[in-house]
Enzyme design. Sequence first.
Site, short mmCIF file in Angstrom:
data_model
loop_
_atom_site.label_atom_id
_atom_site.label_comp_id
_atom_site.label_asym_id
_atom_site.label_seq_id
_atom_site.Cartn_x
_atom_site.Cartn_y
_atom_site.Cartn_z
N ARG A 29 0.80 -1.22 0.00
CA ARG A 29 0.00 0.00 0.00
C ARG A 29 0.84 1.28 0.00
NH1 ARG A 29 -4.99 -0.45 4.16
NH2 ARG A 29 -5.57 1.41 2.99
N HIS A 75 -8.21 -4.25 -6.91
CA HIS A 75 -7.93 -3.49 -5.69
C HIS A 75 -9.16 -3.50 -4.79
CE1 HIS A 75 -5.08 -0.83 -3.68
NE2 HIS A 75 -6.06 0.00 -3.40
N TYR A 119 -18.91 12.31 -13.00
CA TYR A 119 -18.91 13.49 -13.86
C TYR A 119 -17.61 13.65 -14.66
CZ TYR A 119 -22.88 14.84 -10.94
OH TYR A 119 -24.07 14.87 -10.28
#
Length: 740
Positions: A29, A75, A119
Amino acid sequence: MAENIKPLQLKDAISERYLSYAMSTITARALPDVRDGLKPVHRRILYTMRQLHLDPAKGFKKSARVVGDVMGKYHPHGDASIYDAMVRLAQSFSVRYPLVEGQGNFGNIDGDSAAAMRYTEAKMTPAAMGILAGLDDDAVDFIANYSGEDSEPVVMPGAFPNLLANGTNGIAVGMATNIPPHNILEVLDATAAQIANPAITVSELVNHVRAPDFPTGGIIANTREEIEEIYASGRGSFTVFARWEREDLAYSNYQIIITEIPYQVQKSRLIERIAELMGEGKLPLVGDVRDESAEDIRVVIEPKNRTVEADAVMAQLYANTELATRFALNMNVLDSKGVPRVMNLREVIAEYIAHQVEVVRRRASFALGNIERRLEILGGLLIAYLNIDKVIKIIRDNDEPKPILMAKFGLTEIQAESILNMRLRQLRKLEEMEIRAEEAKLSKERSRLQNLLKSDRAKLKQVGDEVSSMRSLFAKDKALSERRTEMDESFAEMASVPSEALVPREPITVVISQMGWIKALKTHVDVAGPFAFKEGDSLAYAFHAFTNDKIIFMTDKGQSFAIDAHKLPTGRGHGDVIRILVNIDASSDLVRVLVAGDEDVLVVSNAGYGFVVAASDLVATTKLGKQIMNLADGDKFADAVVVPQGANMLAIIGTNRRLLAYPLSEIPKMTRGKGVILQKYKERGVHYSDAVAFAKREGISFANGAKNYVVQDISMWLGKRADVGHMPPNGFSKSNKFVA
């Protein structure tokens, strides 16, 4: 079931599970791989975008589609964390060379967040394609994804040197990483230099990689020696300053324009902080601040007045705001074996080169395998061409023609299969010359690849050629490749200017009351007053100073406190309580107040002990003050006597009315301590009363009321330090003070 339960110490269970968690955080990570400079989430985002064919030349797709595929396939974490990582890869102010090209609102340098993923749209940039180049050529290993239904690359081929070019940061368990971005041309030049000379030193590499190159520009003030030390150790910090320019206006006025701010500083928060400091009176040289930014940064700073130098205004801003910051470098990365360690610049580039050599080897092996298979097929096609009628007859007359073809013409299974899979329309194109030409071309390429695989030097040269090609590619885009962050050591001097030097020197009158209230009146007024106080209060001290002075307070416990004069409350009202401005405890009494200057100061206890101290050593840097004089039980600090320039003698008197004079050279100069006996007091209850430093040639001066006296012949009172002394001269005040 009971027999399957095994007893386990709680501490062992916690240790084992926490270690597993820590290692997962470190390797999966937080820390990037030194070979491709990517964390797993970034690697998975790019791999998913490749699978969605989001190449630079093609159209955009919704960010939500990318995030969904990343989360669903590779993931298994929150979509917000994936989208945040993807957004950062698209922000030109966050990464030096964006790996994602965004369409829509992807946030801004003011700290505003991106629009929702439904968006915005995205696709990859050419830099990202450089990282992915070679995935189809077996350049890296693949592993199963978390569900085992798909596979993902362990590391990217990484022809684009992403670790140094874009940098990264992350916090793991017990360790962290923070790598700044660098100029791609400088990184590639350093890589080429290390390929040419594997024994190259960090100092020589710094000739190419001069310093970080931040996407937001700015100026780095570190010296060459400091930069070499940082890159040699893999740890250190760079001092980064905002870039500014002076813009002249009418009537000799001017304003300062901030055009670049330090990396990772939010512009809106920066402006808010400047406004806050102005309201608190901590930026006395700044008159106004406003943001006129559009696409480029344009923050306008108006000086308090036109007589103030622009350099002084900026020095004050650098000292108090994030217009000057420190970027810490910590090149803590996962090496090629997955082990976290801090690397220096040479080690990072060496790992990158070694990875590229391995990528070249694997790509060459993959290409060689394809060529071998194609040559094998071409050999079969050539046999078929030479025996076309027999081949057609066998295929037409037999249900299973493959084994017959293999036996008849000595074909391999692959050759026979390729002949059988060939369309009839291709027969007319099947010409011997074309087959032999392709065979010759492939044979030549096979020979080249075989030689490449046999020679480490050849593989290294191939990496060098690819580095050169990439440099040529990025050099064409001047806007992207030109250095944005400059180096200028002189800016470090601006950051080290004392805060008092940045305050305009204006006269003030400091007024302190008996109850401990303090205020500063503008200009130098009559210290005799009158001054307004609270009912029942009266004047204790009044003296002239300047706004860039430091006011020193000495207490009966031998402690020293200091306040910047420009921070004192103004003359309106009664001021503030000194004990609030500095932490003088309730059991301490204020003994002396003086202005810090260049002169030395004699500090004295009531028992007659003392020493000389530099006025600068009396200045405390915190509100808690500093201990100057160590006192015996029952003793108190009594006085702080300024030693004027040219003074070489001390006159001291006790409450027993004995005056003693001797050279100042007999008194040690210290920064802290008990001191030495200045005058001996034989009788019980006798203590120090007053002292004055003077020049021997001028004699001892004293005043009694309105009358002043000067005694030129001081032989009667001359003695040695720690003597008792003699009765003072006629006219000396009964209060035993040199100024009654």
